[in-house]
Design a protein around this motif. Sequence first.
Motif, PDB file in Angstrom:
ATOM      1  N   THR A   9     -53.198 -60.772 -31.422  1.00 53.36           N
ATOM      2  CA  THR A   9     -54.034 -61.176 -30.295  1.00 53.36           C
ATOM      3  C   THR A   9     -53.750 -62.597 -29.826  1.00 53.36           C
ATOM      4  OG1 THR A   9     -55.820 -61.910 -31.769  1.00 53.36           O
ATOM      5  CG2 THR A   9     -55.897 -59.620 -30.995  1.00 53.36           C
ATOM      6  N   ALA A  10     -52.778 -63.280 -30.436  1.00 55.22           N
ATOM      7  CA  ALA A  10     -52.487 -64.660 -30.051  1.00 55.22           C
ATOM      8  C   ALA A  10     -50.995 -64.945 -30.157  1.00 55.22           C
ATOM      9  CB  ALA A  10     -53.269 -65.639 -30.935  1.00 55.22           C
ATOM     10  N   TYR A  11     -50.479 -65.611 -29.184  1.00 51.07           N
ATOM     11  CA  TYR A  11     -49.129 -66.161 -29.072  1.00 51.07           C
ATOM     12  C   TYR A  11     -48.036 -65.270 -29.654  1.00 51.07           C
ATOM     13  CZ  TYR A  11     -45.692 -69.866 -28.315  1.00 51.07           C
ATOM     14  OH  TYR A  11     -44.603 -70.600 -27.897  1.00 51.07           O
ATOM     15  N   LEU A  12     -47.426 -65.664 -30.807  1.00 46.60           N
ATOM     16  CA  LEU A  12     -46.256 -64.930 -31.294  1.00 46.60           C
ATOM     17  C   LEU A  12     -46.590 -63.484 -31.639  1.00 46.60           C
ATOM     18  CD1 LEU A  12     -43.341 -64.627 -32.248  1.00 46.60           C
ATOM     19  CD2 LEU A  12     -44.072 -65.552 -34.469  1.00 46.60           C
ATOM     20  N   SER A  13     -47.661 -63.257 -32.379  1.00 47.61           N
ATOM     21  CA  SER A  13     -47.960 -61.880 -32.778  1.00 47.61           C
ATOM     22  C   SER A  13     -48.285 -61.017 -31.562  1.00 47.61           C
ATOM     23  CB  SER A  13     -49.111 -61.844 -33.788  1.00 47.61           C
ATOM     24  OG  SER A  13     -50.312 -62.342 -33.233  1.00 47.61           O
ATOM     25  N   LYS A  14     -48.948 -61.601 -30.577  1.00 48.20           N
ATOM     26  CA  LYS A  14     -49.251 -60.847 -29.358  1.00 48.20           C
ATOM     27  C   LYS A  14     -47.976 -60.569 -28.579  1.00 48.20           C
ATOM     28  CE  LYS A  14     -52.429 -60.644 -25.453  1.00 48.20           C
ATOM     29  NZ  LYS A  14     -53.637 -61.260 -24.831  1.00 48.20           N
ATOM     30  N   THR A  16     -45.015 -60.264 -29.801  1.00 46.57           N
ATOM     31  CA  THR A  16     -44.286 -59.242 -30.554  1.00 46.57           C
ATOM     32  C   THR A  16     -44.817 -57.852 -30.223  1.00 46.57           C
ATOM     33  OG1 THR A  16     -43.872 -60.824 -32.345  1.00 46.57           O
ATOM     34  CG2 THR A  16     -43.598 -58.494 -32.856  1.00 46.57           C
ATOM     35  N   ALA A  17     -46.138 -57.717 -30.215  1.00 41.66           N
ATOM     36  CA  ALA A  17     -46.737 -56.425 -29.868  1.00 41.66           C
ATOM     37  C   ALA A  17     -46.400 -56.021 -28.439  1.00 41.66           C
ATOM     38  CB  ALA A  17     -48.248 -56.492 -30.067  1.00 41.66           C
ATOM     39  N   GLU A  18     -46.495 -56.971 -27.505  1.00 42.41           N
ATOM     40  CA  GLU A  18     -46.184 -56.667 -26.101  1.00 42.41           C
ATOM     41  C   GLU A  18     -44.729 -56.236 -25.932  1.00 42.41           C
ATOM     42  OE1 GLU A  18     -49.278 -59.745 -23.857  1.00 42.41           O
ATOM     43  OE2 GLU A  18     -47.238 -60.383 -24.348  1.00 42.41           O
ATOM     44  N   THR A  19     -43.824 -56.918 -26.638  1.00 46.64           N
ATOM     45  CA  THR A  19     -42.405 -56.578 -26.541  1.00 46.64           C
ATOM     46  C   THR A  19     -42.147 -55.180 -27.084  1.00 46.64           C
ATOM     47  OG1 THR A  19     -41.847 -58.923 -26.790  1.00 46.64           O
ATOM     48  CG2 THR A  19     -40.074 -57.337 -27.167  1.00 46.64           C
ATOM     49  N   ALA A  20     -42.795 -54.863 -28.204  1.00 49.33           N
ATOM     50  CA  ALA A  20     -42.632 -53.529 -28.793  1.00 49.33           C
ATOM     51  C   ALA A  20     -43.149 -52.449 -27.849  1.00 49.33           C
ATOM     52  CB  ALA A  20     -43.355 -53.467 -30.133  1.00 49.33           C
ATOM     53  N   ILE A  21     -44.286 -52.693 -27.242  1.00 47.70           N
ATOM     54  CA  ILE A  21     -44.852 -51.718 -26.301  1.00 47.70           C
ATOM     55  C   ILE A  21     -43.902 -51.504 -25.133  1.00 47.70           C
ATOM     56  CG2 ILE A  21     -46.735 -51.340 -24.654  1.00 47.70           C
ATOM     57  CD1 ILE A  21     -48.519 -52.939 -26.686  1.00 47.70           C
ATOM     58  N   GLY A  33     -60.121 -59.933 -33.828  1.00 48.37           N
ATOM     59  CA  GLY A  33     -60.379 -59.908 -32.396  1.00 48.37           C
ATOM     60  C   GLY A  33     -61.054 -61.154 -31.882  1.00 48.37           C
ATOM     61  N   GLU A  34     -60.922 -62.268 -32.612  1.00 45.38           N
ATOM     62  CA  GLU A  34     -61.578 -63.504 -32.213  1.00 45.38           C
ATOM     63  C   GLU A  34     -60.633 -64.486 -31.526  1.00 45.38           C
ATOM     64  OE1 GLU A  34     -63.379 -65.054 -35.717  1.00 45.38           O
ATOM     65  OE2 GLU A  34     -64.835 -63.415 -35.902  1.00 45.38           O
ATOM     66  N   SER A  35     -59.310 -64.241 -31.599  1.00 40.87           N
ATOM     67  CA  SER A  35     -58.336 -65.187 -31.046  1.00 40.87           C
ATOM     68  C   SER A  35     -57.879 -64.824 -29.649  1.00 40.87           C
ATOM     69  CB  SER A  35     -57.116 -65.271 -31.969  1.00 40.87           C
ATOM     70  OG  SER A  35     -57.489 -65.722 -33.255  1.00 40.87           O
ATOM     71  N   GLY A  36     -58.281 -63.682 -29.165  1.00 36.78           N
ATOM     72  CA  GLY A  36     -57.872 -63.255 -27.839  1.00 36.78           C
ATOM     73  C   GLY A  36     -57.935 -61.744 -27.717  1.00 36.78           C
ATOM     74  N   GLU A  37     -57.559 -61.256 -26.549  1.00 36.38           N
ATOM     75  CA  GLU A  37     -57.578 -59.823 -26.284  1.00 36.38           C
ATOM     76  C   GLU A  37     -56.297 -59.176 -26.800  1.00 36.38           C
ATOM     77  OE1 GLU A  37     -60.015 -57.952 -24.941  1.00 36.38           O
ATOM     78  OE2 GLU A  37     -61.243 -59.766 -25.028  1.00 36.38           O
ATOM     79  N   PRO A  38     -56.383 -57.974 -27.367  1.00 36.86           N
ATOM     80  CA  PRO A  38     -55.165 -57.268 -27.776  1.00 36.86           C
ATOM     81  C   PRO A  38     -54.346 -56.892 -26.549  1.00 36.86           C
ATOM     82  CG  PRO A  38     -57.067 -55.826 -27.952  1.00 36.86           C
ATOM     83  CD  PRO A  38     -57.598 -57.191 -27.636  1.00 36.86           C
ATOM     84  N   PRO A  39     -53.035 -56.732 -26.709  1.00 41.34           N
ATOM     85  CA  PRO A  39     -52.195 -56.401 -25.560  1.00 41.34           C
ATOM     86  C   PRO A  39     -52.495 -55.004 -25.027  1.00 41.34           C
ATOM     87  CG  PRO A  39     -50.929 -56.313 -27.595  1.00 41.34           C
ATOM     88  CD  PRO A  39     -52.255 -56.897 -27.942  1.00 41.34           C
ATOM     89  N   ARG A  40     -52.352 -54.852 -23.731  1.00 41.24           N
ATOM     90  CA  ARG A  40     -52.566 -53.558 -23.104  1.00 41.24           C
ATOM     91  C   ARG A  40     -51.523 -52.563 -23.616  1.00 41.24           C
ATOM     92  NH1 ARG A  40     -52.989 -53.647 -16.730  1.00 41.24           N
ATOM     93  NH2 ARG A  40     -54.782 -54.939 -17.382  1.00 41.24           N
ATOM     94  N   PHE A  63     -46.612 -46.548 -41.444  1.00 31.57           N
ATOM     95  CA  PHE A  63     -45.912 -47.226 -40.354  1.00 31.57           C
ATOM     96  C   PHE A  63     -44.439 -47.384 -40.698  1.00 31.57           C
ATOM     97  CE2 PHE A  63     -50.311 -48.626 -40.497  1.00 31.57           C
ATOM     98  CZ  PHE A  63     -50.740 -48.435 -39.182  1.00 31.57           C
ATOM     99  N   ASP A  64     -43.635 -47.488 -39.658  1.00 30.29           N
ATOM    100  CA  ASP A  64     -42.214 -47.794 -39.865  1.00 30.29           C
ATOM    101  C   ASP A  64     -42.031 -49.276 -40.167  1.00 30.29           C
ATOM    102  OD1 ASP A  64     -40.981 -45.170 -39.247  1.00 30.29           O
ATOM    103  OD2 ASP A  64     -41.878 -45.523 -37.280  1.00 30.29           O
ATOM    104  N   VAL A  65     -42.778 -50.113 -39.468  1.00 28.88           N
ATOM    105  CA  VAL A  65     -42.655 -51.561 -39.608  1.00 28.88           C
ATOM    106  C   VAL A  65     -44.037 -52.195 -39.606  1.00 28.88           C
ATOM    107  CG1 VAL A  65     -41.678 -53.680 -38.632  1.00 28.88           C
ATOM    108  CG2 VAL A  65     -40.436 -51.515 -38.370  1.00 28.88           C
ATOM    109  N   ILE A  66     -44.233 -53.140 -40.510  1.00 28.58           N
ATOM    110  CA  ILE A  66     -45.437 -53.967 -40.486  1.00 28.58           C
ATOM    111  C   ILE A  66     -45.001 -55.415 -40.272  1.00 28.58           C
ATOM    112  CG2 ILE A  66     -47.357 -54.897 -41.846  1.00 28.58           C
ATOM    113  CD1 ILE A  66     -47.637 -52.196 -43.176  1.00 28.58           C
ATOM    114  N   VAL A  67     -45.673 -56.094 -39.352  1.00 25.79           N
ATOM    115  CA  VAL A  67     -45.397 -57.496 -39.051  1.00 25.79           C
ATOM    116  C   VAL A  67     -46.639 -58.308 -39.378  1.00 25.79           C
ATOM    117  CG1 VAL A  67     -44.824 -59.169 -37.245  1.00 25.79           C
ATOM    118  CG2 VAL A  67     -43.760 -56.892 -37.232  1.00 25.79           C
ATOM    119  N   ASP A  68     -46.438 -59.401 -40.113  1.00 33.60           N
ATOM    120  CA  ASP A  68     -47.556 -60.264 -40.479  1.00 33.60           C
ATOM    121  C   ASP A  68     -47.152 -61.713 -40.244  1.00 33.60           C
ATOM    122  OD1 ASP A  68     -49.963 -61.218 -41.405  1.00 33.60           O
ATOM    123  OD2 ASP A  68     -49.621 -60.714 -43.509  1.00 33.60           O
ATOM    124  N   VAL A  69     -48.046 -62.492 -39.650  1.00 36.60           N
ATOM    125  CA  VAL A  69     -47.778 -63.908 -39.394  1.00 36.60           C
ATOM    126  C   VAL A  69     -48.775 -64.807 -40.126  1.00 36.60           C
ATOM    127  CG1 VAL A  69     -46.826 -63.394 -37.119  1.00 36.60           C
ATOM    128  CG2 VAL A  69     -49.246 -63.992 -37.323  1.00 36.60           C
TER     129      VAL A  69
END
Length: 340
Positions: A9-14, A16-21, A33-40, A63-69
């Motif tokens: 929901t914030a910067y790099l992790s968001k 990453t999710a947007e790019t994957a989508i 869900g306190e740092s921002g809105e999840p990507p559409r 899951f095939d891949v898990i990403v953690d920051v």
Amino acid sequence: MKMLVLGGTAYLSKKTAETAIAQGWDVTVAARGESGEPPRGAEFLRVDRSEPDGLDALGDREFDVIVDVSRIPLHVKRAVEALADRTRHWVFVSSISVYNDYATLNDSLHDPAPDDRGEVTPETYGPDKVACENLVRDRLGDRSAVLRAGLIVGPGDPNDRLGYWTLRTAEGGPMLAPGRPGRPVQWIDVADLADWILRVGEKGTSGTYDAIGPVVSMAEFLETVRSAMPSSKQAVSVWADADFLTEKGVNHWAGPDSLPLWLPDDYTFMLMRPFGPAKDAGLRTRSLAETVLSWWKGYLDNPDVRLAAGLTREKEGAVLGALLQRNRTWEVPAPKTGKE
């Protein structure tokens, strides 16, 4: 590909999710869900890793891949205990702050923090990330990759270190520049890092890498920013030495009253990490000019944003004035001959 982003929901992790989508991945974002809105386009699950049962919302999904920051050892510990057997590959984004000596180029690390530490401070950031790395490697082995990110820049950067120089350059005029023109700097565009995270996960790349781009000089950095800007104004760099800047209350690196990317001399090698291993492992980096223009486009969409880093124009003007006064040379009148 099914991906879980712990955060998202914030910067790099968001990003990453947007790019994957955008690439057609099936993305689940799990966060408080306190740092921002999840990507559409992502499925959002509310989790709280500070609670013992905080990941229960994930059920028995795989899951095939898990990403953690994360930077909190206890959060990473709970995640790998609950999910390590339910993913093909794990990508953990760490930081070059794990290194404990920047006076030379070496791989010496901080001692790890306790792996059950649940509260962290800026002072423990490096040791916390070391502990998180160890937890991932120990549990997942060659089914994991650790990417030690350097300075991450680009649209959405909450620290505005590139943003300060981009905006200041666009304003033109004499521009205070810090330290030695030949001092090294490094960065990575958030979009390039997000893209690499996906390819590392998809290919199952294992190992530990510095996630950073090539080294350039500060003078080259500022000239590239200036050349990239679509502005008729010409910012002219006025270089000031470190002792003078410190005396005038100019801060290093980031935050208010700072000249971003400027570091003390004993941190010289913080921004000289090797780029080659990451490049060989698939990291592709765009030009600084592209990154600058991406940031600038985002700024034009929100021109009232208040930068989190840099000098105010009043502060910069005062320091430039003091620098001019210090450097001014006075002509010595020629001695009189008595024949005037």
